[in-house]
Design a protein around this motif. Structure first.
Motif, PDB file in Angstrom:
ATOM      1  N   THR A 185       0.981   3.917  -3.100  1.00  0.00           N
ATOM      2  CA  THR A 185       0.712   5.338  -2.857  1.00  0.00           C
ATOM      3  C   THR A 185       1.863   6.199  -3.362  1.00  0.00           C
ATOM      4  O   THR A 185       1.640   7.239  -4.000  1.00  0.00           O
ATOM      5  CB  THR A 185       0.489   5.583  -1.359  1.00  0.00           C
ATOM      6  N   ALA A 229       0.821  -1.207   0.000  1.00  0.00           N
ATOM      7  CA  ALA A 229       0.000   0.000   0.000  1.00  0.00           C
ATOM      8  C   ALA A 229       0.858   1.260   0.000  1.00  0.00           C
ATOM      9  O   ALA A 229       0.561   2.231  -0.709  1.00  0.00           O
ATOM     10  CB  ALA A 229      -0.934  -0.009   1.202  1.00  0.00           C
ATOM     11  N   VAL A 230       1.937   1.235   0.777  1.00  0.00           N
ATOM     12  CA  VAL A 230       2.838   2.401   0.805  1.00  0.00           C
ATOM     13  C   VAL A 230       3.501   2.589  -0.557  1.00  0.00           C
ATOM     14  O   VAL A 230       3.569   3.711  -1.078  1.00  0.00           O
ATOM     15  CB  VAL A 230       3.900   2.238   1.915  1.00  0.00           C
ATOM     16  N   GLY A 238       5.317   6.710   5.111  1.00  0.00           N
ATOM     17  CA  GLY A 238       4.474   5.515   5.145  1.00  0.00           C
ATOM     18  C   GLY A 238       5.112   4.372   5.895  1.00  0.00           C
ATOM     19  O   GLY A 238       4.484   3.729   6.748  1.00  0.00           O
ATOM     20  N   THR A 277       6.873  10.208   0.711  1.00  0.00           N
ATOM     21  CA  THR A 277       5.721   9.337   0.949  1.00  0.00           C
ATOM     22  C   THR A 277       6.174   7.968   1.445  1.00  0.00           C
ATOM     23  O   THR A 277       5.582   7.421   2.384  1.00  0.00           O
ATOM     24  CB  THR A 277       4.890   9.190  -0.338  1.00  0.00           C
ATOM     25  N   CYS A 278       7.199   7.418   0.834  1.00  0.00           N
ATOM     26  CA  CYS A 278       7.727   6.125   1.286  1.00  0.00           C
ATOM     27  C   CYS A 278       8.255   6.216   2.716  1.00  0.00           C
ATOM     28  O   CYS A 278       7.952   5.362   3.554  1.00  0.00           O
ATOM     29  CB  CYS A 278       8.844   5.642   0.372  1.00  0.00           C
ATOM     30  N   LEU A 325       1.664   6.378  -7.115  1.00  0.00           N
ATOM     31  CA  LEU A 325       0.609   7.286  -7.565  1.00  0.00           C
ATOM     32  C   LEU A 325       1.003   8.748  -7.388  1.00  0.00           C
ATOM     33  O   LEU A 325       0.682   9.594  -8.235  1.00  0.00           O
ATOM     34  CB  LEU A 325      -0.698   6.984  -6.827  1.00  0.00           C
ATOM     35  N   VAL A 326       1.710   9.053  -6.313  1.00  0.00           N
ATOM     36  CA  VAL A 326       2.218  10.417  -6.126  1.00  0.00           C
ATOM     37  C   VAL A 326       3.205  10.757  -7.228  1.00  0.00           C
ATOM     38  O   VAL A 326       3.166  11.852  -7.799  1.00  0.00           O
ATOM     39  CB  VAL A 326       2.866  10.565  -4.727  1.00  0.00           C
TER      40      VAL A 326
END
Length: 68
Positions: free
Chosen positions: A35, A31-32, A61, A57-58, A38-39
């Motif tokens: 995401t 999921a991370v 997350g 984000t990584c 997608l960013v």
């Protein structure tokens, strides 16, 4: 360096959110990564910002997964 990081991760496996089992850990990590991907795709026109945002984000997350 990678081997040292991997050995550290193995030693601390139970303390960083992966003690719930490999399936839950894989779902959370997937999921991370999804995401972050997608960013990265969303900001594709501004490559430096996209790479920085995906990396942040990584980090956030996986940090959240590690301590919650």
């Amino acid at each position: 360096m990678r081997l040292a990081w991997f050995s550290w991760l193995v030693r601390n496996f139970g303390g960083y959110g992966f003690s719930d089992g490999p399936l839950r850990a894989a779902i959370g990590a997937g999921a991370v990564l999804l995401t972050a991907f997608l960013v990265r795709i969303t900001l594709h026109r501004h490559r430096p910002a996209a790479v920085a945002a995906a990396g942040l984000t990584c980090a956030l997350g996986f940090g959240w997964l590690a301590f919650h």
